[in-house]
Design an enzyme around this catalytic site. Structure first.
Site, PDB file in Angstrom:
ATOM      1  N   LYS A 111       3.748 -41.655   5.311  1.00  0.00           N
ATOM      2  CA  LYS A 111       4.003 -40.647   4.282  1.00  0.00           C
ATOM      3  C   LYS A 111       2.697 -39.989   3.847  1.00  0.00           C
ATOM      4  CE  LYS A 111       6.357 -40.466  -0.247  1.00  0.00           C
ATOM      5  NZ  LYS A 111       7.108 -41.297  -1.238  1.00  0.00           N
ATOM      6  N   SER A 187      11.176 -39.305  -2.711  1.00  0.00           N
ATOM      7  CA  SER A 187      10.184 -38.365  -2.232  1.00  0.00           C
ATOM      8  C   SER A 187       9.755 -38.666  -0.793  1.00  0.00           C
ATOM      9  CB  SER A 187       8.958 -38.408  -3.149  1.00  0.00           C
ATOM     10  OG  SER A 187       8.348 -39.706  -3.124  1.00  0.00           O
ATOM     11  N   SER A 211      12.384 -44.067  -4.057  1.00  0.00           N
ATOM     12  CA  SER A 211      11.913 -43.077  -3.093  1.00  0.00           C
ATOM     13  C   SER A 211      11.837 -43.564  -1.650  1.00  0.00           C
ATOM     14  CB  SER A 211      10.532 -42.537  -3.512  1.00  0.00           C
ATOM     15  OG  SER A 211      10.674 -41.666  -4.607  1.00  0.00           O
TER      16      SER A 211
END
Length: 468
Positions: A111, A187, A211
């Site tokens: 990420k 996210s 998330s």
């Protein structure tokens, strides 16, 4: 689509080279014009590392470790376990049961909130669009130590500030591979979408307000929020912010996303444990047969009523579980008020941001002390429950992936997504989302498995067995 473990085995046994796998993956990423999950790659570095992995395997003849480590005569097979006190050199090749290089030659992504030396770390914020990290996050170091090749980074919501969507001004919007008009969640939406679209073999994300788990559910992959604090956060910080270890309450956790429960275990073995000295061994699962598990189950709640599509998939899953012979324990743990704990989690998030300097707060010292006491009481109550129950099964979300830009979902407020993930987030218990089916329209449905404190592998193994 192969799992990380499957592709690692194919590389180790010479069915394919790491170079071939990495080139094919990079080609798929370059060809993607619809999902927009992987937003930056380092092609030349990845191919050089793939060549190095192939050379190591050629030199060692496949599954070979240092003499005296793991299997007899130094040969380490997939079921051999290398203990935390054994020495494994940087060039040793160790099977998936050991600490050495179970991901040797496997291309992975992380990420875009983790530092990777030489790559941008933007957090989806234009203010950091040109920030180049000069060091690797600890989790990146450990993945690479396990043999993984970090080929690129995946999209995030701006400043990781949305649990339901993934979009920012730098890289744009990520779409759900199952339906491009729908969200992949947030996210870590880029992470989950990349796995679902076959644009990576393993991912690492972060989870403060679901998330990891929500995107995993919406995209039909596995995602683990480990026991809080199990994976160190060094290198997961806003650009330009110095990393200072803290013992303040930390709700934010980082963990893997994958296409199988077994891959979650491999990734966690490679990355968990204190910063230094690095030596850690997961506690073994409580059972290795599904019928031996004692499973707490809740499938619905008035505060977050599940859609019929989610409810149907959960019902089918519980029927399968019952047929296995597992003991089913219905209802919430004694003493747990689900509404109260979900609301308490919201207050704890406020405290989290206050303690980490990201917002003003009117909290007093007495407030902080009281919040900490309530968080510990909640943890103790769940831990007492896990003395008699092995895992707790419930929805990850009340809904499936919803259209981009939605502010209400299935007639419920947007924030209703938080209800089902709040309890494990409040207490810090390990929790994973696993795919359990699809709607008639082909949208993935996820279920959440919560495990005992520091018994992450009990939750992982249960999910692995339940998946069959």
């Amino acid at each position: 689509m192969y799992t990380a473990g499957e592709i690692a085995e194919r590389i180790r046994t010479g069915q394919v080279t790491s170079r071939e796998v990495t080139e094919e993956l990079l080609a798929r990423i370059a060809a993607d014009t619809k999902v927009n999950a992987v937003v930056e790659v380092r092609r030349e570095h990845a191919l050089a590392e793939a060549d190095r992995a192939d050379a190591l395997l050629a030199e060692h003849g496949g599954l070979v470790g240092r003499a005296g480590v793991g299997g007899q005569d130094g040969v380490v097979g997939p079921d051999d376990v290398v203990g935390p006190d054994d020495v494994v050199g940087p060039d040793d090749v160790v099977g998936p049961g050991g600490l050495g290089r179970p991901l040797l030659g496997v291309p992975v992504t992380v990420k875009d909130c983790f530092n990777v030396a030489g790559m941008r770390t933007t957090w989806g914020n234009p203010a950091f669009a040109e920030y180049i990290a000069d060091h690797d996050a600890l989790v990146v170091e450990r993945l690479q130590r396990a043999g993984a090749i970090v080929v690129g980074k995946t999209n995030v919501h701006a400043m990781l500030a949305d649990f339901g969507q993934t979009a920012n001004e730098i890289y744009g919007r990520t779409n759900n591979p199952a339906d491009l008009d729908r969200t992949p969640g947030g996210s870590s939406g880029g992470a989950a979408a990349a796995l679902a679209a076959d644009l990576t073999y393993l991912e690492y994300g972060s989870d403060l307000v679901g998330s990891i788990r929500l995107p995993a559910a919406y995209c039909g992959v596995y995602g683990l929020k480990p026991t809080n604090g199990l994976v160190p956060l060094r290198g997961f910080e806003i650009p330009g912010t110095p990393y200072l270890p803290t013992e303040l309450p930390v709700l934010s956790t980082i963990g893997p996303l994958a296409r199988s429960a077994a891959d979650l275990r491999t990734a966690l073995r490679a990355t968990a444990g204190p910063e230094a000295p690095y030596s850690y061994k997961l506690r073994p699962p409580r059972h290795d047969r599904l019928q031996d598990y004692r499973v707490g189950i809740v499938t619905d709640h008035p505060s977050a009523p599940v859609s019929s599509e989610v409810g149907d998939a959960l019902s089918d899953t519980i029927d399968r579980l019952a047929r296995s012979g597992a003991k089913i324990v219905n209802n919430w743990p004694d003493g747990v008020d689900a509404n109260e704990q979900a609301e308490e989690f919201g207050r704890q998030v406020e405290l989290f941001f206050a303690l980490h300097g990201d917002s003003d707060s009117d909290l007093t010292t007495a407030d902080v002390r009281d919040l900490d006491r309530r968080r510990m009481q909640a943890r103790a109550g769940w831990q007492q429950y896990f003395e008699d129950v092995d895992v707790f099964l419930c929805p990850t979300s009340f809904t499936v992936a919803f259209p981009h830009g939605s502010t209400t979902i299935d007639g419920q407020p947007y924030e209703t997504q938080v209800f089902w993930i709040a309890h494990a987030s409040l207490t810090g218990h390990p929790a994973l989302s696993m795919p359990i089916g699809h709607t008639p329209a082909g949208l993935p449905v996820g279920a959440q498995v919560i495990g005992p404190w520091h018994e992450d592998d009990t939750a992982i193994t249960f999910a692995e067995l339940l998946a069959g």
